[in-house]
Scaffold this motif. Structure first.
Motif, PDB file in Angstrom:
ATOM      1  N   GLU A  59       0.853  -1.197   0.000  1.00  0.00           N
ATOM      2  CA  GLU A  59       0.000   0.000   0.000  1.00  0.00           C
ATOM      3  C   GLU A  59       0.889   1.248   0.000  1.00  0.00           C
ATOM      4  O   GLU A  59       2.107   1.160   0.121  1.00  0.00           O
ATOM      5  CB  GLU A  59      -0.897   0.033   1.258  1.00  0.00           C
ATOM      6  N   ASN A  60       0.243   2.415  -0.125  1.00  0.00           N
ATOM      7  CA  ASN A  60       0.945   3.684   0.092  1.00  0.00           C
ATOM      8  C   ASN A  60      -0.062   4.694   0.647  1.00  0.00           C
ATOM      9  O   ASN A  60      -1.249   4.369   0.785  1.00  0.00           O
ATOM     10  CB  ASN A  60       1.597   4.183  -1.201  1.00  0.00           C
ATOM     11  N   PHE A  61       0.418   5.895   0.970  1.00  0.00           N
ATOM     12  CA  PHE A  61      -0.472   6.862   1.623  1.00  0.00           C
ATOM     13  C   PHE A  61      -1.693   7.210   0.763  1.00  0.00           C
ATOM     14  O   PHE A  61      -2.755   7.530   1.287  1.00  0.00           O
ATOM     15  CB  PHE A  61       0.295   8.126   2.012  1.00  0.00           C
ATOM     16  N   ASP A  62      -1.550   7.149  -0.575  1.00  0.00           N
ATOM     17  CA  ASP A  62      -2.678   7.487  -1.445  1.00  0.00           C
ATOM     18  C   ASP A  62      -3.684   6.349  -1.586  1.00  0.00           C
ATOM     19  O   ASP A  62      -4.850   6.587  -1.903  1.00  0.00           O
ATOM     20  CB  ASP A  62      -2.162   7.877  -2.842  1.00  0.00           C
ATOM     21  N   SER A  63      -3.228   5.102  -1.348  1.00  0.00           N
ATOM     22  CA  SER A  63      -4.114   3.961  -1.591  1.00  0.00           C
ATOM     23  C   SER A  63      -5.011   3.651  -0.391  1.00  0.00           C
ATOM     24  O   SER A  63      -5.966   2.892  -0.510  1.00  0.00           O
ATOM     25  CB  SER A  63      -3.291   2.717  -1.946  1.00  0.00           C
ATOM     26  N   ILE A  64      -4.689   4.213   0.770  1.00  0.00           N
ATOM     27  CA  ILE A  64      -5.465   3.871   1.974  1.00  0.00           C
ATOM     28  C   ILE A  64      -6.528   4.935   2.269  1.00  0.00           C
ATOM     29  O   ILE A  64      -6.515   6.023   1.676  1.00  0.00           O
ATOM     30  CB  ILE A  64      -4.540   3.693   3.210  1.00  0.00           C
ATOM     31  N   ALA A  65      -7.441   4.586   3.191  1.00  0.00           N
ATOM     32  CA  ALA A  65      -8.544   5.496   3.516  1.00  0.00           C
ATOM     33  C   ALA A  65      -8.071   6.711   4.315  1.00  0.00           C
ATOM     34  O   ALA A  65      -8.706   7.772   4.276  1.00  0.00           O
ATOM     35  CB  ALA A  65      -9.618   4.739   4.297  1.00  0.00           C
ATOM     36  N   GLY A  66      -6.971   6.569   5.046  1.00  0.00           N
ATOM     37  CA  GLY A  66      -6.462   7.682   5.832  1.00  0.00           C
ATOM     38  C   GLY A  66      -5.579   7.195   6.966  1.00  0.00           C
ATOM     39  O   GLY A  66      -5.390   5.988   7.166  1.00  0.00           O
ATOM     40  N   VAL A  67      -5.043   8.168   7.710  1.00  0.00           N
ATOM     41  CA  VAL A  67      -4.114   7.867   8.796  1.00  0.00           C
ATOM     42  C   VAL A  67      -4.673   8.410  10.114  1.00  0.00           C
ATOM     43  O   VAL A  67      -5.049   9.585  10.201  1.00  0.00           O
ATOM     44  CB  VAL A  67      -2.728   8.510   8.531  1.00  0.00           C
TER      45      VAL A  67
END
Ligand SMILES: [Zn+2]
Length: 319
Positions: A59-67
């Motif tokens: 994954e990467n920061f753009d592929s996930i729903a959020g942090v």
């Protein structure tokens, strides 16, 4: 909609990371030592750790729903800055959320770790859907979180749910906050050790001496629990006092908030149902208003060391 959220739980000793589904499934989990640099450099290091963690999961920061981030201190919700962080020196006044967001190029959601533990239990754990919910965290100190109307209850600026500093004896033991008789002064690590030492002076045959093995600093709630389960009289006295104190505190919360659930979380829950939960329930039953007690589920939390990560991810899914 099926994206995963990244939950990061920053602790005084370790940082835990996890990828969590909308249903609360933890698909990846890892932990590493908390960087001991100044806060700005630490944030950069943690962002790097998060990036690597995501990469290894494909994954990467753009592929996930959020942090989402859990932090062991109080965060001022009016200006987004850390107000106090007793276990991370130098972090006071740092705009943690903004710093992190700048690093990773997207918004992050941040809250106190005990609040997030309460949210995790409310979403997916022992208090699922039970509103209001009160959670006690029983560790070095005594903290807590309150869920009200499905949301973390923050108070005026974010300082709510300091339920470890409720007074249970107005003439009692001095607490590190300066007050007398806070429940933390009895149930926190220092209070447990202080009371146990008082009794050990008169009990040279206690199993606790053997368990300490000459390392007198090792005396803590965990050892008291081990000795109590073995029937050690001194440990049983201490455990009895602790669970009475917790029962009083639970009853206070029950009468004030009329909660649907009061949960116990943190290291002391290793004591288990017989030594911890049942005596707390017994004391709370004696103390609380009957109608309020009857409608409240008192239980051990289930998320364990993953509570902060799960709660941080839950924060992302609530937005
Ligand atoms: Zn206190």
């Amino acid at each position: 909609m099926n994206k995963l959220a990244l939950g990061i739980d920053i602790g005084g000793t370790n940082i835990k990371l996890g990828l969590v589904s909308r249903e609360g499934g933890l698909t990846e989990f890892d932990q590493t030592a908390t960087p001991k640099s100044d806060p700005e450099l630490s944030v950069a290091i943690i962002a790097g750790i998060a990036e690597e963690f995501l990469e290894s999961a494909g994954e990467n920061f753009d592929s996930i729903a959020g942090v989402g981030i859990g932090f062991p201190g109080s965060i001022d919700r009016l200006d987004g800055k850390v107000r106090a962080a007793p276990n991370l020196s130098g972090w006071g006044g740092i705009a943690l959320g903004n710093l992190f967001a700048e690093r990773i190029g997207q918004e992050v959601f941040i809250d106190n770790d005990a609040n997030l533990a309460a949210l995790a239990e409310f979403k997916w754990g022992a208090g699922k859907g039970l509103d209001p919910l009160v959670l006690f965290t029983l560790g070095t100190g005594v903290g807590g979180g309150i869920i009200l109307n499905g949301e973390i209850f923050h108070g005026a600026w974010g300082g709510a749910a300091e339920i470890g500093h409720q007074t249970i004896d107005f003439n009692g033991r001095v607490c590190k906050c300066g007050n007398r008789g806070c429940i933390e002064a009895y149930v926190g690590t220092k209070g447990v050790a202080a009371r146990t030492w008082e009794l050990l002076r008169e009990d040279k045959g206690s199993l606790l001496w053997e368990l300490m093995g000459g390392e007198f600093d090792s005396l803590d709630a965990r050892l008291v629990g081990v000795a109590a389960k073995d029937g050690d009289p001194t440990a049983l006295i201490v455990a009895g006092e602790i669970t009475r104190a917790l029962g009083v505190a639970a009853a206070n919360m029950i009468n004030v908030l009329n909660p649907a659930s009061v949960l116990l979380a943190g290291g002391m829950t290793e004591w288990g149902e017989e030594l911890l939960l049942k005596p707390v329930i017994r004391e709370a039953r004696h103390r609380a208003l009957k109608s309020h007690f009857r409608s409240c589920k008192i239980a051990l939390a289930t998320a364990g060391i993953k509570a902060g990560v799960l709660g941080a991810a839950a924060l992302v899914f609530r937005q």
